[in-house]
Scaffold this active site. Structure first.
Site, PDB file in Angstrom:
ATOM      1  CB  VAL A 176      -0.898  -0.198   1.245  1.00 19.21           C
ATOM      2  CG1 VAL A 176      -0.300   0.012   2.452  1.00 19.21           C
ATOM      3  CG2 VAL A 176      -2.013   0.810   0.884  1.00 19.21           C
ATOM      4  CG  ASP A 177       5.082   2.832   1.882  1.00 21.08           C
ATOM      5  OD1 ASP A 177       4.831   4.037   1.702  1.00 21.08           O
ATOM      6  OD2 ASP A 177       6.336   2.478   2.500  1.00 21.08           O
ATOM      7  CB  THR A 261      -2.221  -7.892   7.584  1.00 23.08           C
ATOM      8  OG1 THR A 261      -2.773  -6.912   6.665  1.00 23.08           O
ATOM      9  CG2 THR A 261      -2.977  -7.271   8.912  1.00 23.08           C
ATOM     10  N   GLY A 262       0.374  -7.354   5.479  1.00 23.15           N
ATOM     11  CA  GLY A 262       1.052  -7.748   4.137  1.00 23.15           C
ATOM     12  C   GLY A 262       2.184  -8.103   4.348  1.00 23.15           C
ATOM     13  CB  VAL A 263       5.624  -6.638   3.062  1.00 19.00           C
ATOM     14  CG1 VAL A 263       6.891  -6.945   3.097  1.00 19.00           C
ATOM     15  CG2 VAL A 263       5.167  -6.240   1.907  1.00 19.00           C
ATOM     16  CE1 TYR A 264       8.039  -4.411   6.949  1.00 25.72           C
ATOM     17  CE2 TYR A 264       6.731  -3.067   8.604  1.00 25.72           C
ATOM     18  CZ  TYR A 264       7.849  -3.203   7.779  1.00 25.72           C
ATOM     19  OH  TYR A 264       8.938  -2.134   7.557  1.00 25.72           O
TER      20      TYR A 264
HETATM   21  N1  AR6 Z   1      -3.643  -0.835  -2.611  1.00 24.85           N
HETATM   22  C1  AR6 Z   1      -4.339  -0.780  -1.364  1.00 24.85           C
HETATM   23  N2  AR6 Z   1      -4.164  -1.721  -0.193  1.00 24.85           N
HETATM   24  C2  AR6 Z   1      -2.997  -2.473  -0.333  1.00 24.85           C
HETATM   25  C3  AR6 Z   1      -2.251  -2.523  -1.615  1.00 24.85           C
HETATM   26  C4  AR6 Z   1      -2.555  -1.569  -2.425  1.00 24.85           C
HETATM   27  N3  AR6 Z   1      -1.806  -1.664  -3.732  1.00 24.85           N
HETATM   28  N4  AR6 Z   1      -1.149  -3.680  -1.383  1.00 24.85           N
HETATM   29  C5  AR6 Z   1      -1.353  -3.998  -0.147  1.00 24.85           C
HETATM   30  N5  AR6 Z   1      -2.604  -3.547   0.470  1.00 24.85           N
HETATM   31  P1  AR6 Z   1       1.413  -3.814   3.317  1.00 24.85           P
HETATM   32  P2  AR6 Z   1       2.721  -4.000   5.712  1.00 24.85           P
HETATM   33  C6  AR6 Z   1      -3.090  -3.688   1.902  1.00 24.85           C
HETATM   34  O1  AR6 Z   1       2.289  -5.118   2.627  1.00 24.85           O
HETATM   35  O2  AR6 Z   1       2.423  -5.465   5.861  1.00 24.85           O
HETATM   36  C7  AR6 Z   1       6.162  -1.993   2.407  1.00 24.85           C
HETATM   37  O3  AR6 Z   1       7.159  -2.319   1.420  1.00 24.85           O
HETATM   38  C8  AR6 Z   1      -2.737  -5.098   2.279  1.00 24.85           C
HETATM   39  O4  AR6 Z   1      -3.868  -5.873   1.806  1.00 24.85           O
HETATM   40  O5  AR6 Z   1       1.416  -2.908   2.250  1.00 24.85           O
HETATM   41  O6  AR6 Z   1       2.506  -3.074   6.956  1.00 24.85           O
HETATM   42  C9  AR6 Z   1       6.323  -0.696   3.459  1.00 24.85           C
HETATM   43  O7  AR6 Z   1       7.331   0.260   2.782  1.00 24.85           O
HETATM   44  C10 AR6 Z   1      -2.871  -4.923   3.799  1.00 24.85           C
HETATM   45  O8  AR6 Z   1      -4.114  -4.891   4.193  1.00 24.85           O
HETATM   46  O9  AR6 Z   1       2.274  -3.205   4.645  1.00 24.85           O
HETATM   47  C11 AR6 Z   1       6.871  -1.513   4.587  1.00 24.85           C
HETATM   48  O10 AR6 Z   1       8.233  -1.898   4.062  1.00 24.85           O
HETATM   49  C12 AR6 Z   1      -2.230  -3.741   3.982  1.00 24.85           C
HETATM   50  O11 AR6 Z   1      -2.316  -3.109   2.731  1.00 24.85           O
HETATM   51  C13 AR6 Z   1       6.088  -2.907   4.417  1.00 24.85           C
HETATM   52  O12 AR6 Z   1       5.775  -3.081   3.204  1.00 24.85           O
HETATM   53  C14 AR6 Z   1      -0.735  -3.395   4.363  1.00 24.85           C
HETATM   54  O13 AR6 Z   1       0.093  -4.360   3.596  1.00 24.85           O
HETATM   55  C15 AR6 Z   1       5.020  -2.891   5.336  1.00 24.85           C
HETATM   56  O14 AR6 Z   1       4.404  -3.814   5.309  1.00 24.85           O
END
Ligand code: AR6
Length: 313
Positions: A176-177, A261-264
């Site tokens: 999402v970032d 809940t994604g990458v982390y």
């Molecule tokens: N649009 C909307 N929501 C999303 C998207 C998107 N394109 N992609 C994922 N989500 P995550 P984290 C949702 O992995 O686990 C980054 O590299 C996903 O379904 O984005 O906190 C940062 O820079 C989930 O609910 O974040 C950090 O290094 C939520 O977003 C690291 O990932 C969070 O998933 C943070 O990991």
């Protein structure tokens, strides 16, 4: 908050109401209208060219309305008065002269307009019909912070602040970032560079730049899941610190993704429970504040987990 921002919150709540689909609750809209009423919220009202602004103040006779197209003789001559939340909403329909009026003044107009059935907010697009009966419900509505579970990306939810699941550098990444940085444009990275990073569990704020459905982006740094008991404290802190920051900056609505809940790798159900408890805890600590909070479920399984948890409560 500036006066017009209350109407903006009504507009945002309406957008989300449509975005959330059939089962969506109107509570955020009622919260926004009630809060607006308490703070002299102004709507934009179409009028026939007024003879003088002063006369208009007294009589309100010049307010435009739309008669119902109906075959029902009982409804003939009945009408709704259109109210707009922003010039953008006015411009979606026919050209008209407009004035600003507080909702309170418009409610008074109903007293001497027996044929008026109520208001239609933003009639050209995502509208809401407020009959006299709905208005009664809204006037009795008790202001209360509210959690809404939304099926969809945080990028599409309309809120004063949307929360980014960032990392300690605050310099962007995947998930999402990455999507938020892409949508907000390169100025966001420049603004983030100036923040000097953020520890895990913390949150920092920037403008939303090119992202039009929000004013601010809150960059919250969730923990990388390790299974350690400290994980949950850090994740809860992310939510509470984000709400604190939003509130201190005059926000009325905040939209969260599932932080960590994604990458982390944080297990979904555990993370969802922590996020809900943290937000409810913040509400309890701020009983006099009204915030519309949206949990945005990007993946179907996130929605499933939040729905199960909130239905059981
Ligand atoms: N649009 C909307 N929501 C999303 C998207 C998107 N394109 N992609 C994922 N989500 P995550 P984290 C949702 O992995 O686990 C980054 O590299 C996903 O379904 O984005 O906190 C940062 O820079 C989930 O609910 O974040 C950090 O290094 C939520 O977003 C690291 O990932 C969070 O998933 C943070 O990991």
């Amino acid at each position: 908050m500036a006066q017009m921002n209350y109407a903006k919150e009504v507009e945002r709540a309406l957008e989300n109401w449509y975005f959330a689909g059939q089962d969506a609750t109107p509570t955020p809209i009622f919260n926004a209208i009630q809060l607006g009423l308490e703070n002299d919220m102004q709507f934009i009202v179409p009028v026939h060219t007024p003879d003088s602004a002063e006369e208009l103040m007294v009589s309100a006779e010049q307010i435009k309305f739309k008669e119902l197209e109906t075959n029902d003789p009982k409804m003939r001559g009945k009408y709704f008065i259109p109210l707009f939340t922003s010039p953008k909403e006015v411009d979606k329909g026919e050209e008209t002269v407009v004035i600003d009026r507080t909702l309170r003044e418009m409610i008074d107009v109903l007293d001497y307009r027996p044929n008026c059935l109520g208001f239609i907010i933003n009639p050209w697009d995502k509208k809401m019909v407020i009959t006299r009966e709905t208005l009664d419900v809204i006037l009795k509505h008790e202001l209360k912070s509210h959690i809404n579970i939304i099926n969809g990306s945080v990028l599409y939810v309309h809120a004063d602040a949307i929360v980014n699941a960032a990392n300690e550098s605050l310099l962007g990444g995947g998930g999402v970032d990455g999507a938020i940085h892409k949508a907000a444009g390169p100025q966001l990275l420049e603004a983030c560079k100036a923040l000097g990073g953020c520890p895990t569990g913390g949150a920092k704020m920037t403008s939303a730049f090119k992202l039009k459905n929000a004013d601010y982006i809150i960059h919250a740094v969730g923990p990388k899941y390790t299974g350690d008991e400290n994980d949950s404290k850090l994740l809860a802190a992310c939510y509470m610190n984000s709400l604190e920051l939003a509130w201190r900056n005059g926000c009325m609505s905040v939209a969260f993704p599932g932080i960590s809940t994604g990458v982390y790798g944080y297990p979904l159900e555990e993370a969802a429970k922590i996020s809900l408890s943290a937000v409810v805890r913040w509400f309890e600590l701020h009983p006099d504040v009204t915030l519309n909070v949206y949990f945005c479920c990007f993946r179907a399984e996130e929605m499933e987990v939040y729905k199960n948890l909130t239905q059981k409560r």
